[in-house]
Design an enzyme around this catalytic site. Structure first.
Site, PDB file in Angstrom:
ATOM      1  CB  SER A  99      -0.882   0.078   1.271  1.00  0.00           C
ATOM      2  OG  SER A  99      -1.605   1.019   1.540  1.00  0.00           O
ATOM      3  CE1 TYR A 110      -3.791  -1.994   6.197  1.00  0.00           C
ATOM      4  CE2 TYR A 110      -3.010  -0.133   5.130  1.00  0.00           C
ATOM      5  CZ  TYR A 110      -3.680  -1.288   5.032  1.00  0.00           C
ATOM      6  OH  TYR A 110      -4.136  -1.469   3.922  1.00  0.00           O
TER       7      TYR A 110
END
Length: 271
Positions: free
Chosen positions: A160, A173
């Protein structure tokens, strides 16, 4: 006067982006981006092995694929559990041996949420890392033997933009997604001589039913995020189909150890 064609000129065959003859194992394919990839891969010829925790949702995706003439199988699995990963790999290997198809693994499954660093618990940290980095590594490890045996295989790990940039509440995350990029680099180094291509795909903030709701609830954050995207909008799930098919197809056979940014230019200027 035009130049003559060189004597050594040969016609160039464009590479195929079709996925015929490939069994694509797509984790987290009950909804969201995994579901999008599963439907798209099936439309360009892949047999798809769907996996996620909720079998009833997987059966719905399988039915949608078969309604368009595609082929799909279902294995329900919780990828934070290594026994479930072993079972998934065994089923994928059995199917690929029976059909003669090459394996493609798309590590899309993951879990994450926004939580400030001072409020992040050990449970939060472990859950995010177990379903992101740990599951990605062990899915790669368990699927690789058949790829190595055949001297060919494709692995696509979903990282990501948060793996390469920061924001409030994204420490756990983002760290897990950064770990996936390093797993990708490490495995590609070990397995390239064995014919296994390992790449990563890094989407930016992507619209889903959930994210549309969260962005609408916090327009200031939404505007701040979209200001990083040089194309001036959030991604739609369909924006990531082309990059994923490229990495799964023969068109990318000379690409390994690469993180492909599907981010509208967020990181492109500085990556």
């Amino acid at each position: 006067m035009t130049n003559p064609v060189p004597s050594d000129w040969t016609a160039v065959e464009p590479p195929s982006f079709r996925l015929d003859g490939r069994l694509a194992v797509i984790t987290g394919s009950s909804d969201g981006l995994g579901r999008t990839f599963a439907l798209a891969f099936a439309q360009v010829g892949a047999t798809v092995l769907l996996t996620a925790r909720r079998k009833e949702k997987l059966d719905e995706v399988k039915a949608a694929i078969e309604a368009k003439g595609g082929k799909a199988h279902v294995v329900a699995a919780d990828l934070s559990n290594l026994a479930d990963i072993d079972n998934l790999a065994a089923e994928a290997t059995k199917l690929a041996r029976a059909s003669g198809e090459h394996l493609v693994l798309v590590n899309n499954a993951g879990f994450g949420y926004t939580v400030p660093a001072l409020k992040t618990t050990e449970e939060d940290w472990d859950k995010i890392f177990d379903t992101q980095a740990k599951a990605t590594f062990f899915c790669c490890q368990k699927m690789a033997p058949l790829m190595i045996e055949r001297g060919y295989g494709k692995i696509i790990n979903l990282t990501s933009t948060w793996g390469f940039s920061s924001d409030v509440g994204k420490v756990a995350y983002g760290s897990a997604k950064a770990a996936i990029a390093r797993i990708t680099a490490g495995l590609s180094t070990e397995w390239a001589p064995l014919g296994v291509r390992v790449n990563a795909l890094a989407p930016t903030a992507t619209m889903s039913d959930f994210t549309r709701g969260t962005m609408a609830a916090n327009p200031e954050r939404a505007q701040r995020l979209v200001s990083h995207i040089k194309l001036g909008r959030f991604a739609e799930m369909s924006d990531h189909i082309g990059p994923a098919i490229f990495l799964a197809s023969a068109a990318s056979d000379f690409v390994t150890g690469h993180t492909l940014l599907s981010d509208g230019g967020w990181l492109g200027a500085s990556f």
